[in-house]
Motif scaffolding. Structure first.
Motif, PDB file in Angstrom:
ATOM      1  N   GLY A   1      40.862  38.226  46.746  1.00 31.79           N
ATOM      2  CA  GLY A   1      40.534  37.492  45.533  1.00 31.79           C
ATOM      3  C   GLY A   1      39.367  38.157  44.826  1.00 31.79           C
TER       4      GLY A   1
ATOM      5  N   ASP B   1      35.824  37.156  42.264  1.00 33.32           N
ATOM      6  CA  ASP B   1      34.972  36.218  41.555  1.00 33.32           C
ATOM      7  C   ASP B   1      33.875  36.995  40.834  1.00 33.32           C
TER       8      ASP B   1
ATOM      9  N   ALA C   1      40.227  36.030  50.684  1.00 34.67           N
ATOM     10  CA  ALA C   1      40.401  34.604  50.420  1.00 34.67           C
ATOM     11  C   ALA C   1      40.589  33.786  51.691  1.00 34.67           C
TER      12      ALA C   1
END
Length: 395
Positions: free
Chosen positions: A224, A226, A233
């Motif tokens: 993932g 961010d 994840a």
């Protein structure tokens, strides 16, 4: 030195990947250079300069020139590159407390702050990354059976300190003659030997989900992204090191070109992976422009330009290990002697092919093989003694 050493090993055709790795190593806090060991390079090679890169060549190893040439002929490119790994680490440990190896097609995405303390805490001064950290659910592209052929650990990463001196000597003792991609012998270059060495010398597994992530373990480590960057994840660990197996900038939709089927769905179905691939591709294309067209592998042909086959490498390796002085295919002054040797040893090539065939039959038809031994014990014994080569699991 207190600063750990980092190294990678490759042929010159992979240099853009090593330069991309060096750039990320510098970006994420390593103050020392990445030692780029070129198996087909020499101090006279014309190589691009880049901050954070130090080149190293076979002439810098504790081997004679003839021993280097024998290794280069005995092994194909991948076998040669993996065989010298313990020697390169030994050289680096002469000046550093810790040394870490990274495959040239790995790529840092955040500082690897866990490495030094985890290595220090390891019982044997050896740090390895397992392919998998969890049992594999049935039905996936990769399974635990895959580890029976390639080994438990992915040697695209390893770390050692000076306590590992005995392990490195033991490892080189095997890789010097049996760093082979030979499934019939139970060998997969340097990796299967480390399955044994990890137990004998108390290696520690690095159980960080973000280190040495690849297409083979994405099922347990989905990526993932961010505001802080990439992360795993399933565990929350930050992504540290991604291993791009067979990434090709000329095929921009694929994660890997090594699989039997397209891997584009892995990118199309995960924005973070696609972003990481695009970032890597941009860096690689920049480095490819700096390096230029990849040169042919220096040890892929003999001095006359003739391609060297795996079968001929096998015959050469067998002869050298028997103590024979064999002309080198890479020395122009020995070209005629090499041609004579190659023609004179056609029978040896045939015998070694028969050895491999016999091993395959023994594995595929065990009941029939046992029946043959019972019916013709003398013949079977002579065949095993005179034809079947003692390598890997056949010792």
């Amino acid at each position: 030195m207190a600063e750990p050493a980092f190294c990678t090993i490759l042929a010159t055709n992979y240099l853009p990947k090593a330069l991309a790795l060096a750039e990320t190593l510098k970006r994420y806090g390593n103050s020392g250079p990445l030692t780029v060991f070129l198996i087909d390079g020499t101090p006279e090679s014309a190589l691009p300069e880049q901050p954070g890169v130090r080149y190293m060549f076979p002439s810098m190893l504790p081997l004679t020139e003839r021993e280097v040439l024998d290794l280069a002929m005995s092994y194909d490119l991948v076998e040669f590159a993996t065989a010298v790994k313990p020697l390169v680490l030994q050289v680096l440990l002469a000046d550093h407390e810790q040394a870490f190896y990274l495959d040239p097609d790995t790529y840092l995405t955040s500082p690897m702050v866990e490495l030094v303390p985890t290595l220090v805490a390891s019982p044997g001064g050896i740090l390895l990354t397992p392919h998998y950290l969890e049992p594999v659910k049935p039905g996936g592209q990769f399974g635990e059976g895959h580890l029976l052929s390639v080994g438990v650990y992915n040697l695209g990463f390893c770390g050692v300190d000076r306590r590992a001196a005995e392990f490195l000597a033991w490892w080189w003792g095997h890789l010097r003659t049996e760093c082979l991609h030979d499934a019939v012998a139970g060998l997969f270059v340097d990796q299967k030997w480390v399955d044994v060495g990890a137990v004998l010398f108390e290696a520690a597994p690095l159980r960080h989900y973000g280190c040495n992530v690849s297409i083979a373990n994405l099922h347990e480590r989905p990526i993932g992204r961010d505001d802080a960057g990439y992360y795993v994840a399933s565990s929350g660990d930050r992504l540290r090191l991604f291993h791009f197996h067979a990434f090709d900038t000329s095929r921009p939709d694929e994660l890997s070109t090594r699989m039997n089927e397209s891997t584009s769905h892995l990118r199309a179905g995960n924005v973070a992976i696609d972003d990481l691939c695009r970032e890597y591709a941009t860096t690689l294309i920049e480095k490819e422009k700096v390096v230029g067209a990849p040169p042919p592998y220096r040890f892929g042909t003999d001095s006359s330009g003739r391609k060297i086959t795996r079968r001929m490498r096998h015959a050469y390796r067998t002869s050298v290990q028997s103590g024979a002085r064999v002309p080198s295919p890479f020395v122009a002054a020995e070209s005629e002697q090499w041609s004579q040797w190659r023609r004179a040893n056609a029978a040896l090539v045939g015998r070694l092919m028969l050895s491999d065939l016999a091993k395959g039959v023994r594995c595929a038809l065990p009941e029939e093989y046992d029946n043959l031994k019972k019916r013709l014990p003398g013949l079977a014994s002579r065949f095993r003694r005179n034809v079947v080569e003692n390598t890997g699991m056949w010792h």
